[in-house]
Design an enzyme around this catalytic site. Sequence first.
Site, PDB file in Angstrom:
ATOM      1  N   LYS A 199       0.839  -1.193   0.000  1.00 27.52           N
ATOM      2  CA  LYS A 199       0.000   0.000   0.000  1.00 27.52           C
ATOM      3  C   LYS A 199       0.881   1.253   0.000  1.00 27.52           C
ATOM      4  O   LYS A 199       0.693   2.163  -0.798  1.00 27.52           O
ATOM      5  CB  LYS A 199      -0.915  -0.039   1.233  1.00 27.52           C
ATOM      6  CG  LYS A 199      -1.816   1.152   1.358  1.00 27.52           C
ATOM      7  CD  LYS A 199      -2.766   0.999   2.545  1.00 27.52           C
ATOM      8  CE  LYS A 199      -3.448   2.343   2.793  1.00 27.52           C
ATOM      9  NZ  LYS A 199      -4.400   2.307   3.892  1.00 27.52           N
ATOM     10  N   GLU A 205      10.573  -4.743   4.263  1.00 27.69           N
ATOM     11  CA  GLU A 205      10.639  -6.163   3.880  1.00 27.69           C
ATOM     12  C   GLU A 205      10.292  -6.314   2.393  1.00 27.69           C
ATOM     13  O   GLU A 205      10.978  -7.006   1.631  1.00 27.69           O
ATOM     14  CB  GLU A 205       9.648  -6.999   4.698  1.00 27.69           C
ATOM     15  CG  GLU A 205       9.991  -7.136   6.170  1.00 27.69           C
ATOM     16  CD  GLU A 205       9.331  -6.066   7.029  1.00 27.69           C
ATOM     17  OE1 GLU A 205       9.039  -4.956   6.502  1.00 27.69           O
ATOM     18  OE2 GLU A 205       9.122  -6.333   8.227  1.00 27.69           O
ATOM     19  N   GLY A 258      -4.828  -1.723   4.990  1.00 24.11           N
ATOM     20  CA  GLY A 258      -4.031  -2.857   4.498  1.00 24.11           C
ATOM     21  C   GLY A 258      -4.680  -4.202   4.772  1.00 24.11           C
ATOM     22  O   GLY A 258      -4.795  -5.061   3.894  1.00 24.11           O
ATOM     23  N   ARG A 259      -5.165  -4.392   6.004  1.00 28.16           N
ATOM     24  CA  ARG A 259      -5.724  -5.706   6.359  1.00 28.16           C
ATOM     25  C   ARG A 259      -7.153  -5.894   5.846  1.00 28.16           C
ATOM     26  O   ARG A 259      -7.769  -6.927   6.090  1.00 28.16           O
ATOM     27  CB  ARG A 259      -5.644  -5.913   7.876  1.00 28.16           C
ATOM     28  CG  ARG A 259      -6.274  -4.818   8.710  1.00 28.16           C
ATOM     29  CD  ARG A 259      -5.896  -4.941  10.184  1.00 28.16           C
ATOM     30  NE  ARG A 259      -6.389  -3.815  10.966  1.00 28.16           N
ATOM     31  CZ  ARG A 259      -5.750  -2.657  11.120  1.00 28.16           C
ATOM     32  NH1 ARG A 259      -4.600  -2.460  10.514  1.00 28.16           N
ATOM     33  NH2 ARG A 259      -6.250  -1.704  11.875  1.00 28.16           N
ATOM     34  N   GLU A 344      -4.449  -6.667  14.891  1.00 29.92           N
ATOM     35  CA  GLU A 344      -3.968  -5.347  14.469  1.00 29.92           C
ATOM     36  C   GLU A 344      -5.112  -4.328  14.582  1.00 29.92           C
ATOM     37  O   GLU A 344      -4.876  -3.146  14.824  1.00 29.92           O
ATOM     38  CB  GLU A 344      -3.425  -5.400  13.033  1.00 29.92           C
ATOM     39  CG  GLU A 344      -2.553  -4.192  12.680  1.00 29.92           C
ATOM     40  CD  GLU A 344      -1.731  -4.376  11.406  1.00 29.92           C
ATOM     41  OE1 GLU A 344      -0.573  -4.823  11.482  1.00 29.92           O
ATOM     42  OE2 GLU A 344      -2.259  -4.072  10.320  1.00 29.92           O
ATOM     43  N   HIS A 375      -4.408 -33.287  17.507  1.00 25.83           N
ATOM     44  CA  HIS A 375      -3.251 -34.101  17.893  1.00 25.83           C
ATOM     45  C   HIS A 375      -2.101 -33.228  18.356  1.00 25.83           C
ATOM     46  O   HIS A 375      -0.952 -33.663  18.376  1.00 25.83           O
ATOM     47  CB  HIS A 375      -2.846 -34.995  16.721  1.00 25.83           C
ATOM     48  CG  HIS A 375      -3.943 -35.943  16.357  1.00 25.83           C
ATOM     49  ND1 HIS A 375      -4.115 -37.156  16.976  1.00 25.83           N
ATOM     50  CD2 HIS A 375      -4.978 -35.825  15.483  1.00 25.83           C
ATOM     51  CE1 HIS A 375      -5.175 -37.765  16.483  1.00 25.83           C
ATOM     52  NE2 HIS A 375      -5.729 -36.962  15.574  1.00 25.83           N
ATOM     53  N   LYS A 504       9.567  -0.878  13.970  1.00 24.78           N
ATOM     54  CA  LYS A 504      10.119  -0.541  12.645  1.00 24.78           C
ATOM     55  C   LYS A 504      11.222   0.498  12.806  1.00 24.78           C
ATOM     56  O   LYS A 504      12.303   0.375  12.214  1.00 24.78           O
ATOM     57  CB  LYS A 504       9.033   0.053  11.744  1.00 24.78           C
ATOM     58  CG  LYS A 504       8.051  -0.928  11.180  1.00 24.78           C
ATOM     59  CD  LYS A 504       7.135  -0.197  10.187  1.00 24.78           C
ATOM     60  CE  LYS A 504       5.906  -0.989   9.855  1.00 24.78           C
ATOM     61  NZ  LYS A 504       4.933  -0.263   9.044  1.00 24.78           N
TER      62      LYS A 504
HETATM   63  O1  LIG Z   1       1.086  -2.736   2.244  1.00 23.41           O
HETATM   64  P1  LIG Z   1       2.205  -2.143   3.000  1.00 23.41           P
HETATM   65  O2  LIG Z   1       2.170  -0.642   3.011  1.00 23.41           O
HETATM   66  O3  LIG Z   1       3.541  -2.662   2.530  1.00 23.41           O
HETATM   67  O4  LIG Z   1       2.038  -2.563   4.519  1.00 23.41           O
HETATM   68  C1  LIG Z   1       2.077  -3.891   4.902  1.00 23.41           C
HETATM   69  C2  LIG Z   1       1.552  -4.084   6.288  1.00 23.41           C
HETATM   70  O5  LIG Z   1       2.324  -3.355   7.218  1.00 23.41           O
HETATM   71  C3  LIG Z   1       1.484  -2.837   8.245  1.00 23.41           C
HETATM   72  O6  LIG Z   1       1.415  -1.473   8.095  1.00 23.41           O
HETATM   73  C4  LIG Z   1       2.001  -3.179   9.606  1.00 23.41           C
HETATM   74  O7  LIG Z   1       3.341  -2.975   9.704  1.00 23.41           O
HETATM   75  C5  LIG Z   1       0.133  -3.473   8.002  1.00 23.41           C
HETATM   76  O8  LIG Z   1      -0.918  -2.742   8.506  1.00 23.41           O
HETATM   77  C6  LIG Z   1       0.133  -3.621   6.528  1.00 23.41           C
HETATM   78  O9  LIG Z   1      -0.816  -4.529   6.087  1.00 23.41           O
END
Ligand SMILES: O=P(O)(O)OC[C@H]1O[C@](O)(CO)[C@@H](O)[C@@H]1O
Length: 536
Positions: A199, A205, A258-259, A344, A375, A504
Amino acid sequence: MTDIWNKLQDNHDTARERPILSLFEDPDRFDDFSAGADGVFLDFSKTNIDREALSLLIDLASEQGVFTYRDAMFRGDRINATENRAVLHTALRDGGSNPLSVDGEDVRPAVAETLQAMEQFARDIRSGHIKTAQGGAFTDVINIGIGGSDLGPAMAVQALAPYHNGPRCHFVSNVDGAQISDTLRMLDPRSTLVIIASKTFTTIETMTNADTAITWLHAALGDRASDHLAAVSTARDKTADMGIAPDRVFGFSDWVGGRYSLWGPVGLAIMLAIGPEGFHDFLSGAHAMDEHFQTAPAPENVPLLMGLVGIWHRNICDYPTRAILPYDQRLARLPAYLQQLDMESNGKRVAINGDTLARASGPVVWGEPGTNGQHAFYQLLHQGTDIVPSEFLIASTSHEPELRAHHDLLKANCLAQSEALMIGRTFEQAQKIATTLGFEGDAQRIQAQHRTFPGNRPSMTLVYPQLTPFTLGQIIALYEHRVFVEGAIWGINSFDQWGVELGKELANALVPMIKGASANSKDPSTQGLLRLLSKP
Ligand SMILES: O=P(O)(O)OC[C@H]1O[C@](O)(CO)[C@@H](O)[C@@H]1O
């Protein structure tokens, strides 16, 4: 405490030791403590909620403004107050044409345009009309993203395996080089499309994994590497900086969290896997649940009831966790998906107005598919010292008619677990077993103690006809609205996530220290660990 909270607590205090099973002396219990929404059926009769508690919980929802807040969300009000944003992921799936405006601007045309662009792209990739750099068809897709830009599509692609008729989809989220390395090793860059989903397009990452994937494409394709790239983001300027052609970028607005984003371009991998028609069914299922949530009367409103049961268990019974137990192997990633959606959203300690919350908010969410969980950790569910409200999910019909015996066994196991949690096994019953096994005297007592199940452990069961795109859409939207109901009752903002920021920031500051810069500003534990980790 308001009067209603007090009354709920009183109800629980008097009913605490009552066997859930005794509530079934009421012949209408199953009918009146269950509800359905277009084929998705929720049974919450195996909880200790009685008629008085249910009616108090519904009153609580009214008093806390759940219905007004719900209407404000669907209307496009800026209910995400700390980020000053509307919350309109529901607009991605309603296909409606009547204007829906945020600050006077109708959002519908842009939603429709993006969906059409996704469809065209998906059709062209699936048909081979869009070709690889060498003129072939794309056989594989890697979605690079994390959190909401990964969990939704990864979960849904796995859930809808019987509907796959497009390229194979792979997901890379972790910055751990092991994941991208293992993924790239099994793929051919000459036939692989890479979608960079973020987003913000700043998530470290995702940006790191994207760099590695682009280098991999470049090594095989040179300047044509960009033919194998697409992006999903709200930040078009940043996607352009990465060299992604504008017609390969699928954007969305800041009013999609995002979620909550798999209904739009973040769901591109789903659309590539199952096709635009299947994706439409997925959206239709979610929209059907939206309509149900907005129109069903409270005692029949499935997301509302699910949220109220959650409030009962978290705040009145004080249970700290909830288990998600899909008896559906293709929903293996649902617990992880719901962890982000729920924790979250509702893992908050202050109310919207900044006051510290007076009572507990979101529980720890965890789970695994049944029967595997049986199990592993069900021992604790049945006999541990903590009570874990359990949420079972099961389809009436599987996708494997030729393996009917498997599905019959799966159903029997699912029902057996909720029954066992509720009825338990008394000491006297356990004693009889011990006697049959030949134990006497104190050995018999010890054996009976170990074989006793306290029972009276609550559960809900969600039954759906079959795990189709439509049903999956219903289930996910149901959980979204359940999270909404709980967050509204707690008075928190379920749509921000400030709790992920500090880690972060500190990670960014630690990178140079990992590489040898002075760590004197750090606490002794962090310094000690840095010394250990700097050894090759
Ligand atoms: O889509 P982006 O901006 O890479 O964010 C990824 C995820 O990181 C977060 O901001 C949490 O670190 C989430 O809310 C989000 O889904």
